[in-house]
Design a protein around this motif. Structure first.
Motif, PDB file in Angstrom:
ATOM      1  N   HIS A 149      37.099  30.614  36.389  1.00 26.90           N
ATOM      2  CA  HIS A 149      36.303  31.503  37.223  1.00 26.90           C
ATOM      3  C   HIS A 149      34.980  30.825  37.559  1.00 26.90           C
ATOM      4  O   HIS A 149      34.602  29.826  36.939  1.00 26.90           O
ATOM      5  N   THR A 150      34.270  31.397  38.527  1.00 28.39           N
ATOM      6  CA  THR A 150      32.893  31.004  38.810  1.00 28.39           C
ATOM      7  C   THR A 150      32.026  32.258  38.703  1.00 28.39           C
ATOM      8  O   THR A 150      32.537  33.380  38.669  1.00 28.39           O
ATOM      9  N   GLN A 201      32.092  38.744  29.776  1.00 24.65           N
ATOM     10  CA  GLN A 201      33.321  37.951  29.746  1.00 24.65           C
ATOM     11  C   GLN A 201      33.939  37.897  31.138  1.00 24.65           C
ATOM     12  O   GLN A 201      34.074  38.930  31.803  1.00 24.65           O
ATOM     13  N   ALA A 202      34.283  36.698  31.574  1.00 25.41           N
ATOM     14  CA  ALA A 202      35.121  36.521  32.764  1.00 25.41           C
ATOM     15  C   ALA A 202      36.550  36.455  32.238  1.00 25.41           C
ATOM     16  O   ALA A 202      36.969  35.453  31.668  1.00 25.41           O
ATOM     17  N   THR A 203      37.277  37.541  32.359  1.00 27.68           N
ATOM     18  CA  THR A 203      38.534  37.692  31.627  1.00 27.68           C
ATOM     19  C   THR A 203      39.733  37.119  32.368  1.00 27.68           C
ATOM     20  O   THR A 203      39.707  36.926  33.588  1.00 27.68           O
ATOM     21  N   ASP A 204      40.799  36.905  31.609  1.00 28.00           N
ATOM     22  CA  ASP A 204      42.055  36.473  32.211  1.00 28.00           C
ATOM     23  C   ASP A 204      42.671  37.565  33.080  1.00 28.00           C
ATOM     24  O   ASP A 204      43.555  37.310  33.887  1.00 28.00           O
ATOM     25  N   GLY A 205      42.181  38.820  32.909  1.00 28.46           N
ATOM     26  CA  GLY A 205      42.638  39.922  33.759  1.00 28.46           C
ATOM     27  C   GLY A 205      41.896  39.998  35.083  1.00 28.46           C
ATOM     28  O   GLY A 205      42.041  40.976  35.812  1.00 28.46           O
ATOM     29  N   LEU A 206      41.102  38.959  35.392  1.00 28.03           N
ATOM     30  CA  LEU A 206      40.392  38.834  36.669  1.00 28.03           C
ATOM     31  C   LEU A 206      39.353  39.935  36.861  1.00 28.03           C
ATOM     32  O   LEU A 206      39.185  40.460  37.957  1.00 28.03           O
ATOM     33  N   VAL A 207      38.666  40.288  35.778  1.00 24.49           N
ATOM     34  CA  VAL A 207      37.526  41.191  35.865  1.00 24.49           C
ATOM     35  C   VAL A 207      36.417  40.641  34.988  1.00 24.49           C
ATOM     36  O   VAL A 207      36.671  39.875  34.047  1.00 24.49           O
TER      37      VAL A 207
END
Length: 89
Positions: free
Chosen positions: A39-40, A10-16
């Motif tokens: 994200h990319t 997962q490319a999360t909304d928490g930027l991880v």
């Protein structure tokens, strides 16, 4: 027969990325899932790495890893702290 397990990052909304590290067998498809934040996924110049994933949100994008090796990736928008690594055996 064997039921394939869905493997996702997962490319999360928490930027991880979650998980940040993953080990898979050669030929495994990993699905990158994106929530509302764009994200990319950029694999860099590693030989045998799958294609990069352009800016994405609210979608899932599969990538198949056919080459053994270690493939680091990052989000080109969020830079050096949003990184991950897939080891293909």
């Amino acid at each position: 027969g064997t039921t394939a397990t869905a493997i996702t990052i997962q490319a999360t909304d928490g930027l991880v990325f979650n998980p940040t590290t993953l080990t898979v067998a050669k030929g495994t498809t990993v699905t990158f899932t994106f929530a509302s934040v764009t994200h990319t996924v950029v694999f860099g110049a590693a030989s045998g790495a799958p294609a990069n994933i352009a800016e994405s949100s609210n979608t899932s994008v599969p990538r198949t890893f056919n080459t053994a090796g270690t493939f680091a990736f990052q989000c080109s928008i969020h830079g050096g702290y949003m990184t991950g690594q897939i080891t293909v055996q």
